[in-house]
Enzyme design. Structure first.
Site, PDB file in Angstrom:
ATOM      1  N   ASP A 136      -4.226 -11.276 -17.891  1.00  0.00           N
ATOM      2  CA  ASP A 136      -5.020 -10.186 -17.322  1.00  0.00           C
ATOM      3  C   ASP A 136      -4.247  -9.615 -16.127  1.00  0.00           C
ATOM      4  OD1 ASP A 136      -5.373 -11.992 -15.236  1.00  0.00           O
ATOM      5  OD2 ASP A 136      -7.568 -11.962 -15.293  1.00  0.00           O
ATOM      6  N   CYS A 141      -4.252 -16.144 -16.313  1.00  0.00           N
ATOM      7  CA  CYS A 141      -5.139 -15.283 -15.510  1.00  0.00           C
ATOM      8  C   CYS A 141      -4.989 -15.802 -14.088  1.00  0.00           C
ATOM      9  CB  CYS A 141      -6.570 -15.296 -16.030  1.00  0.00           C
ATOM     10  SG  CYS A 141      -7.402 -16.903 -16.011  1.00  0.00           S
ATOM     11  N   THR A 170      -6.540 -18.049 -12.282  1.00  0.00           N
ATOM     12  CA  THR A 170      -6.559 -19.516 -12.199  1.00  0.00           C
ATOM     13  C   THR A 170      -6.130 -20.202 -13.497  1.00  0.00           C
ATOM     14  OG1 THR A 170      -8.831 -19.535 -12.981  1.00  0.00           O
ATOM     15  CG2 THR A 170      -8.510 -19.508 -10.581  1.00  0.00           C
ATOM     16  N   HIS A 216      -0.220 -35.328 -26.441  1.00  0.00           N
ATOM     17  CA  HIS A 216      -1.510 -35.906 -26.824  1.00  0.00           C
ATOM     18  C   HIS A 216      -2.441 -34.904 -27.499  1.00  0.00           C
ATOM     19  CE1 HIS A 216      -1.567 -39.613 -23.947  1.00  0.00           C
ATOM     20  NE2 HIS A 216      -0.366 -39.402 -24.451  1.00  0.00           N
ATOM     21  N   HIS A 271      -2.171 -39.566 -32.062  1.00  0.00           N
ATOM     22  CA  HIS A 271      -3.351 -38.881 -31.504  1.00  0.00           C
ATOM     23  C   HIS A 271      -4.055 -37.984 -32.521  1.00  0.00           C
ATOM     24  CE1 HIS A 271      -2.563 -40.248 -27.442  1.00  0.00           C
ATOM     25  NE2 HIS A 271      -1.280 -39.988 -27.666  1.00  0.00           N
TER      26      HIS A 271
HETATM   27  C1  RB5 Z   1      -9.886 -11.981 -12.117  1.00  0.00           C
HETATM   28  O1  RB5 Z   1     -10.087 -11.554 -10.826  1.00  0.00           O
HETATM   29  C2  RB5 Z   1     -10.013 -13.494 -12.200  1.00  0.00           C
HETATM   30  O2  RB5 Z   1     -11.360 -13.857 -12.164  1.00  0.00           O
HETATM   31  C3  RB5 Z   1      -9.363 -14.006 -13.451  1.00  0.00           C
HETATM   32  O3  RB5 Z   1      -8.025 -13.678 -13.442  1.00  0.00           O
HETATM   33  C4  RB5 Z   1      -9.395 -15.511 -13.662  1.00  0.00           C
HETATM   34  O4  RB5 Z   1      -8.921 -16.227 -12.575  1.00  0.00           O
HETATM   35  C5  RB5 Z   1     -10.615 -16.067 -14.239  1.00  0.00           C
HETATM   36  O5  RB5 Z   1     -10.739 -17.257 -14.538  1.00  0.00           O
END
Ligand code: RB5
Length: 154
Positions: free
Chosen positions: A9, A66, A68, A99, A133
Site C-alpha cells: 500500500d 504495508c 506494519t 516450518h 511439518h
Molecule cells: C495505513 O496507514 C496503515 O494502516 C497500513 O499500511 C498498515 O500498517 C495496516 O496494517
C-alpha cells in the site's frame, strides 16, 4: 528461480521498490503491485491481487508490505491456499519457510530498513521447507472452509 508478485500500500512504497529492485537484480521475475508515490490506497486491495496470483499459480510466491505488515497478512490469509507470514527478523523469516512453508511473506515498511527487508526476503527465499511439518499444514488446509468451531479432527 521462483516468479514473484510484490505488492504494497502507500505506507510501504519505499520498501516495495527496494525489494523489487533487489530481487530483479538477483534474477527473479517480479510483478509489482501497488500505488505510486502520492497516491493513497487500501492494503486489502494489493493483498488480494498478490494472494490470488499465488493461489492461481500465476506466480510462485508473493511478498506484501504495508506500514506494519499486519494488515496485508490478515487480508492475504483470507484467500484459501495462502499461508502469509508476518516476519520481523532473520529467525521469523527462516522459520516462515522452514516450518510454515509460507507462500506469501509480509513485512512492515514503517518498521524495517529497506536493506534489512531485502535481507529477510533473501532468507525466506533461500530456506527450504522441512517435510516433517507437512501434517500441520494439512490441518491448516482443513480449516479452510470448515464451519466455525470445527477443528481439523471434526
Ligand atoms: C495505513 O496507514 C496503515 O494502516 C497500513 O499500511 C498498515 O500498517 C495496516 O496494517
Amino acid at each position: 528461480m521462483p516468479t514473484l508478485a510484490i505488492g504494497s500500500d502507500h505506507a510501504a512504497i519505499r520498501l516495495r521498490r527496494a525489494l523489487v529492485e533487489h530481487l530483479r537484480e538477483r534474477g527473479f521475475t517480479v510483478t509489482e503491485v501497488g500505488p505510486s508515490e502520492g497516491d493513497k490506497s487500501d492494503y486489502p486491495d494489493q493483498a488480494a491481487v498478490v494472494a490470488r496470483a499465488v493461489v492461481r499459480g500465476e506466480v510462485e510466491r508473493g511478498i506484501l508490505c504495508c506500514g506494519t505488515g499486519i494488515g496485508v497478512s490478515i487480508a492475504a490469509n483470507k484467500i484459501a491456499g495462502v499461508r502469509a507470514a508476518l516476519v520481523h527478523d532473520p529467525t521469523t523469516a527462516r522459520l516462515a519457510a522452514q516450518h510454515n512453508r509460507a507462500n506469501v511473506l509480509c513485512m512492515g515498511g514503517r518498521l524495517l530498513a529497506d536493506e534489512y527487508g531485502c535481507e529477510l526476503a533473501d532468507i525466506w527465499l533461500e530456506t527450504a521447507f522441512e517435510d516433517r511439518h507437512q501434517r500441520r499444514l494439512d490441518k491448516i488446509t482443513a480449516l479452510e472452509g470448515a464451519p466455525d468451531g470445527v477443528t481439523p479432527e471434526g
